[in-house]
Every structure is written in structure tokens, then in C-alpha cells.
Design an enzyme around this catalytic site. Structure first.
Site, PDB file in Angstrom:
ATOM      1  N   CYS A 118     -19.479  -5.981   3.393  1.00 30.39           N
ATOM      2  CA  CYS A 118     -18.797  -4.749   3.793  1.00 30.39           C
ATOM      3  C   CYS A 118     -17.445  -4.742   3.095  1.00 30.39           C
ATOM      4  CB  CYS A 118     -18.622  -4.769   5.306  1.00 30.39           C
ATOM      5  SG  CYS A 118     -17.558  -3.462   5.937  1.00 30.39           S
ATOM      6  N   CYS A 124       0.850  -1.199   0.000  1.00 31.29           N
ATOM      7  CA  CYS A 124       0.000   0.000   0.000  1.00 31.29           C
ATOM      8  C   CYS A 124       0.888   1.253   0.000  1.00 31.29           C
ATOM      9  CB  CYS A 124      -0.904  -0.009   1.228  1.00 31.29           C
ATOM     10  SG  CYS A 124      -1.992   1.417   1.279  1.00 31.29           S
ATOM     11  N   CYS A 169     -19.252   2.595   8.222  1.00 28.35           N
ATOM     12  CA  CYS A 169     -18.538   1.935   9.310  1.00 28.35           C
ATOM     13  C   CYS A 169     -17.252   2.728   9.496  1.00 28.35           C
ATOM     14  CB  CYS A 169     -18.234   0.483   8.929  1.00 28.35           C
ATOM     15  SG  CYS A 169     -17.155  -0.350  10.103  1.00 28.35           S
ATOM     16  N   CYS A 180       0.600   4.857   6.845  1.00 31.73           N
ATOM     17  CA  CYS A 180      -0.017   4.685   8.172  1.00 31.73           C
ATOM     18  C   CYS A 180       0.960   3.924   9.089  1.00 31.73           C
ATOM     19  CB  CYS A 180      -1.327   3.915   8.048  1.00 31.73           C
ATOM     20  SG  CYS A 180      -2.405   4.552   6.726  1.00 31.73           S
ATOM     21  N   CYS A 237     -16.520  -8.873   5.698  1.00 35.77           N
ATOM     22  CA  CYS A 237     -15.845  -7.623   5.370  1.00 35.77           C
ATOM     23  C   CYS A 237     -14.561  -7.910   4.583  1.00 35.77           C
ATOM     24  CB  CYS A 237     -15.528  -6.877   6.661  1.00 35.77           C
ATOM     25  SG  CYS A 237     -14.676  -5.329   6.361  1.00 35.77           S
ATOM     26  N   CYS A 271       0.488   0.276  10.299  1.00 32.85           N
ATOM     27  CA  CYS A 271      -0.027  -0.746   9.386  1.00 32.85           C
ATOM     28  C   CYS A 271       1.045  -1.629   8.750  1.00 32.85           C
ATOM     29  CB  CYS A 271      -0.864  -0.100   8.295  1.00 32.85           C
ATOM     30  SG  CYS A 271      -1.664  -1.349   7.252  1.00 32.85           S
ATOM     31  N   ARG A 278     -18.169  -2.214  17.367  1.00 30.41           N
ATOM     32  CA  ARG A 278     -17.474  -3.493  17.106  1.00 30.41           C
ATOM     33  C   ARG A 278     -16.137  -3.554  17.840  1.00 30.41           C
ATOM     34  NH1 ARG A 278     -17.991  -3.352  12.155  1.00 30.41           N
ATOM     35  NH2 ARG A 278     -19.988  -4.419  12.285  1.00 30.41           N
TER      36      ARG A 278
END
Ligand code: SAM
Ligand code: DTB
Ligand code: SF4
Length: 318
Positions: A133, A54, A193, A58, A100, A61, A265
């Protein structure tokens, strides 16, 4: 019935977050019971449909290309539709009602086969009778509308933290980019979400600010994932100590009080909690958990242990 407020002030949120724990739990459980079916929990399963490489940075991550040399995470291309639907069927058979799918993208590719494949996945998961999702990074209105047409139930895109702390965590996209994505999702009719992570070195005020911004979205997000940082070796946050589970309980309870109708959640970081701490989170108002042995790239709780916990607590899956 509880009034839904979208005018929360930081000080009020801080007061909740820092209240005596029994007062906080009592209040949260009251709001929870007034707005949700008693003793129920939703099981949501996760699948990484496109892992690693990616371009975002972040700091928490494992999928960021920026830390790939140190994490050693292998880049994979987008999974095939059939393989994804097979996993969804397995998750359904194991008891999950929501599926998801996550992709390590900065944003949904503007054109090409990859988005077409994701659309097929959404249609397939919906046809299985599950809530579909996806979390695919940023999107524009056209893409959100296409996902809505395919039957998508929810789009996950987290604020992650407060706007003030955000730039210490991510520099490759702005807080406003995230809010813009959420607005496109809202306009499309797909439910939102959005939540965040604790344990990244943020202050209590940062936590309060994140909840304030989420709760002041009007309408509020239908679902809010609360993650505790999973420190992954090789990421800039790999050496951080785990948060105190009671801080997670406080986040869940405060989110529940502020967003009475929302599904809260209990998300990443649940595997560090013992059974009793998880049950405290459920008591505080969490009514959904990620279920299945893997989150996206890291381990999640054992499914048989989860089933036993739910049974021991006298709860049922809904
Ligand atoms: N790339 C997309 C995006 O960022 O919107 C979707 C996938 S991304 C992995 C989804 C969310 O997982 C992040 O927003 C973050 O809140 C959470 N997450 C990622 N790594 C984590 C970690 N190590 N610990 C806790 N939560 C994490
Ligand atoms: C969310 O808030 N947490 C999930 C889901 N949304 C996509 C992801 C957690 C990822 C944890 C790190 C990993 O397994 O890679
Ligand atoms: Fe990419 Fe999402 Fe990970 Fe950020 S959280 S590096 S956007 S996969």
C-alpha cells in the site's frame, strides 16, 4: 449477507453516530460477523519513505513545511529501495501482512527517479507476499496505472473530514482534488483506502458527512482508516485535547454498519487507548490495526503489548 447501500443521508448517519452505545455496538457487531471472519484482525505496518518538507498546509500534520520551524522535524530524502525492503521483511517477520509506505509529497513527482524507486518498492513488497500500500499524495491516471502494473494492492488517500470543515484544515488542495485522485485509483484497479481524522474541532455533522461521502462512493472503499488526531507540538493543532475514546468507538461502529465489507482500520491515536478501549473498537468492527512501534513520524503502540492484547482477546491475526 448484508446489502451494501450507497445512498446514505446525513441524518441517518447522525442517528447511528449518536445512538445509545449498546444499540450501536450490537448492530455493528452483527454486521461485522455477517461479513467477516470472526475473531480476526489484520496487522498493517507503516513506513515513512520520504519524511517532511511537504508543501501542503494540513493543520494536523507534523510533516508540513509550513510548521517545520516550530515542529523541528528534519527533512529527509526518499529512502533507498533496499532499506525499505529490509523494513518490510522485518514487518513481515513480526507478523504484518500489509506494508504501507508514506511519502510527504503534495503529489507523485511527474517524472524522474523517485517514482521509479517507489515502483521498485511496490514490486519488492509484493514479491515478499505482503499487500503493498502507498500514500503519496495526489496522482493522475497514468501514475495510478503504473502503480497497478507494479502489483500495488491499495492506495491510501484520505478525505480527512467533511467538505464543509475541510477548508479550515487544508487550503493548498481542494476536496475535489482528493475525490479526483480516488477516481484515478478506482479506474486503475488498485483498491481504495480512504478515511479521516476525528478530534480536529469538527462537529458530529462533519463526522457524519465524511462517512456519508465515503460510503456513497460506488463501489465503497475497500479500506477505511479511522484516525484520532495525534496533537503534535508546533502544528496548529498541537494544543488540542485528545478525543474521548468512546467517540472513536462510535466512528468505527458507524463505519462498519455503513460499509459492511470494508476493512475498517483503527489507525493513528491508538496509543492513547487502553487495552479495553481498543478491544471495544475491535468489537465495534475494526478488523485492522497499524502495527509496529512507529506510524509515520509519531509513536505507535508497543508490538509485544499488541500481540498480548490479541492473544488475551482470543483473536488471531489474519
Ligand atoms: N502526503 C500524503 C497525503 O496527505 O495524502 C500521504 C501521507 S499523510 C501523512 C496520510 C494521512 O495521515 C493524512 O491524510 C491524515 O489523515 C493522517 N495524519 C497525518 N497527521 C496526523 C495526525 N497528527 N493525527 C492523525 N492523523 C494524521
Ligand atoms: C492513515 O490514515 N493514517 C496513517 C496512514 N493512513 C498513512 C498515518 C498516520 C500518521 C500519524 C502522524 C504521524 O505519525 O506522522
Ligand atoms: Fe503533506 Fe500529507 Fe502531511 Fe498534508 S498530510 S502536509 S499532504 S504529508
Amino acid at each position: 449477507m448484508t446489502d451494501i447501500r450507497t445512498d446514505w443521508k446525513t441524518d441517518e448517519v447522525l442517528e447511528l453516530l449518536e445512538a445509545p452505545l449498546m444499540d450501536l455496538l450490537y448492530k455493528a457487531q452483527g454486521v461485522h460477523r455477517a461479513n467477516h471472519e470472526d475473531n480476526t484482525v489484520q496487522l498493517a505496518s507503516l513506513l515513512s519513505i520520504k519524511t517532511g518538507a511537504c508543501p501542503e498546509d494540513c493543520k494536523y500534520c507534523p510533516q508540513s513545511a509550513h510548521y517545520a520551524k516550530k515542529t523541528g522535524l528534519k527533512k529527509e530524502s526518499l529512502m533507498d529501495v533496499d532499506a525499505v525492503l529490509e523494513k518490510a521483511q522485518m514487518a513481515k517477520d513480526a507478523g504484518a501482512s500489509r506494508f504501507c509506505m508514506g511519502a510527504a509529497w503534495k503529489e507523485i513527482p511527474k517524472k524522474g527517479e523517485d517514482f521509479d524507486k517507489v515502483i521498485k518498492m511496490v514490486e519488492g513488497v509484493t514479491d515478499l507476499g505482503m499487500e503493498a500500500c502507498v500514500t503519496l499524495g495526489m496522482l493522475n491516471q497514468e501514475q495510478a496505472d503504473r502503480l497497478a502494473k507494479a502489483g500495488l494492492k491499495a492506495y491510501n488517500h484520505n478525505l480527512d473530514t467533511s467538505p464543509e470543515f475541510y477548508e479550515k484544515i487544508i487550503t493548498t488542495r481542494t476536496y475535489q482534488d482528493r475525490l479526483d485522485t480516488l477516481e484515478c485509483v478506482r479506474n486503475s484497479g488498485v483498491t481504495i483506502c480512504s478515511g479521516g481524522i476525528i478530534g480536529m474541532g469538527e462537529t458530529m455533522t462533519d463526522r457524519a458527512r465524511m462517512l456519508e461521502i465515503l460510503a456513497n462512493l460506488d463501489p465503497q472503499p475497500e479500506s477505511v482508516p479511522i484516525n484520532a488526531l495525534v496533537p503534535v507540538a508546533g502544528t496548529p493543532m498541537g494544543e488540542r485535547t485528545r478525543v474521548d475514546p468512546l467517540e472513536l468507538v462510535r466512528m468505527v461502529a458507524t463505519a462498519r454498519i455503513m460499509m459492511p465489507k470494508t476493512r475498517v482500520r483503527l489507525s493513528a491515536g491508538r496509543e492513547m487507548l487502553n487495552r479495553e478501549a481498543q478491544i471495544l473498537c475491535l468489537m465495534a468492527g475494526a478488523n485492522s490495526i497499524f502495527y509496529g512501534e512507529k506510524l509515520l513520524t509519531t509513536a505507535n503502540n508497543d508490538t509485544l503489548e499488541d500481540q498480548k492484547m490479541i492473544e488475551d482477546a482470543g483473536m488471531k491475526v489474519a
